[in-house]
Enzyme design. Structure first.
Site, PDB file in Angstrom:
ATOM      1  N   SER A  84       0.864  -1.179   0.000  1.00 43.98           N
ATOM      2  CA  SER A  84       0.000   0.000   0.000  1.00 43.98           C
ATOM      3  C   SER A  84       0.896   1.223   0.000  1.00 43.98           C
ATOM      4  O   SER A  84       2.088   1.134   0.320  1.00 43.98           O
ATOM      5  CB  SER A  84      -0.881   0.000   1.258  1.00 43.98           C
ATOM      6  OG  SER A  84      -1.485   1.250   1.495  1.00 43.98           O
ATOM      7  N   TYR A 132      -1.629  -0.110  10.812  1.00 49.60           N
ATOM      8  CA  TYR A 132      -1.674  -0.502   9.397  1.00 49.60           C
ATOM      9  C   TYR A 132      -0.395  -0.083   8.671  1.00 49.60           C
ATOM     10  O   TYR A 132       0.180  -0.863   7.909  1.00 49.60           O
ATOM     11  CB  TYR A 132      -2.904   0.142   8.745  1.00 49.60           C
ATOM     12  CG  TYR A 132      -3.103  -0.212   7.288  1.00 49.60           C
ATOM     13  CD1 TYR A 132      -3.466  -1.491   6.919  1.00 49.60           C
ATOM     14  CD2 TYR A 132      -2.959   0.755   6.288  1.00 49.60           C
ATOM     15  CE1 TYR A 132      -3.667  -1.819   5.575  1.00 49.60           C
ATOM     16  CE2 TYR A 132      -3.158   0.441   4.962  1.00 49.60           C
ATOM     17  CZ  TYR A 132      -3.517  -0.855   4.604  1.00 49.60           C
ATOM     18  OH  TYR A 132      -3.706  -1.168   3.283  1.00 49.60           O
TER      19      TYR A 132
END
Length: 262
Positions: A146, A159
């Site tokens: 990501s 995250y």
């Protein structure tokens, strides 16, 4: 558009988190390039629907329920996949999840969940195929990270830590396997038109009192090209990384961001 070259003809590809969104698009892209595809995800019904749609195109697809945070589930799923389609030549670690909280509100349970599904799951699945790839002197591992693996985001400490870990794992494993015909790369999508982005929109609506359209516009405003990435665009990059022509490309973290991380 011309049909993609079928350079994966006869190869076995495994895609985790393949019941929807980016994972489903990657599975379709690899099947279109000739691979026999095993799709894995936690939720049987959604996975079966995705697999059935792909089978409807004539693809050779096998669906297996797998929770990448459960060691036994992983080992059983990969054993069944190999029994059905043979040794794994391509692994795409796409399974993941994102939860947000302020740093002081990020408890140990949230932290553990983010590390387990995003980072430890990538490791666990890679370990299932690495020995076979080393023996075959060939393989492709693509980890879906990501932009959160390339930069920080407020309220996303757990995250971001997990996805930075995925990028670090990718680079280290690439160095170990480079002389063995194996490439290990990461793709790092930015805001993509998936359910994950819709949850980000919902979070903005709840936090700021914005309308869904206003919240979506806030996200799009951060992207220089002015629109969300599509799952097909991510899948195209994964397909390229699995091509013979990309054999010299290993250890990269490829941003697919519309310029967000430039």
């Amino acid at each position: 558009m011309d049909a993609p070259e079928r350079y994966l003809e006869g190869s076995h590809a495994v895609v985790t988190g393949a019941s929807r969104g980016i994972g489903a698009a990657i599975a379709a892209a690899l099947a279109a390039r000739g691979a026999r595809v095993t799709v894995m995800a936690r939720h049987a019904d959604a996975l079966r629907r995705s697999a059935d749609a792909l089978r409807g195109t004539g693809a050779d697809v096998h669906d297996l329920v797998c929770d990448v945070t459960d060691e036994r589930s992983v080992s059983e799923a990969f054993r069944a996949a190999a029994e059905r389609h043979g040794p794994v030549a391509v692994l795409v670690n796409n399974a993941g999840a994102a939860e947000s909280a302020l740093a002081l509100e990020t408890d140990a349970a949230l932290w553990a969940r983010m590390i387990a599904v995003n980072l430890t799951g990538t490791y666990a699945c890679s370990m299932q195929v690495l020995g076979g790839m080393l023996a075959a002197k060939h393989g492709r591992i693509v980890n879906v990270a990501s932009t959160a693996g390339l930069r920080g985001y407020k309220t996303m400490t757990a995250y971001c830590a997990a996805k930075h870990g995925v990028v670090g794992y990718t680079r280290a494993l690439a160095l170990e396997t480079a002389k063995h015909g194996i490439t290990v790369n990461a793709v790092c999508p930015g805001y993509t038109d998936t359910e994950l982005t819709e949850r980000a929109v919902s979070n903005l609506v709840a936090a700021m009192g914005a309308t869904p359209a206003e919240a979506r516009a806030m996200l799009v405003k951060t992207i220089p090209r002015g629109k969300l990435t599509t799952p097909a665009e991510v899948a195209s990059a994964v397909g390229w990384l699995c091509a013979p022509a990309a054999a010299a490309v290993t250890g990269i973290a490829l941003g697919i961001t519309g310029g967000e991380v430039a």
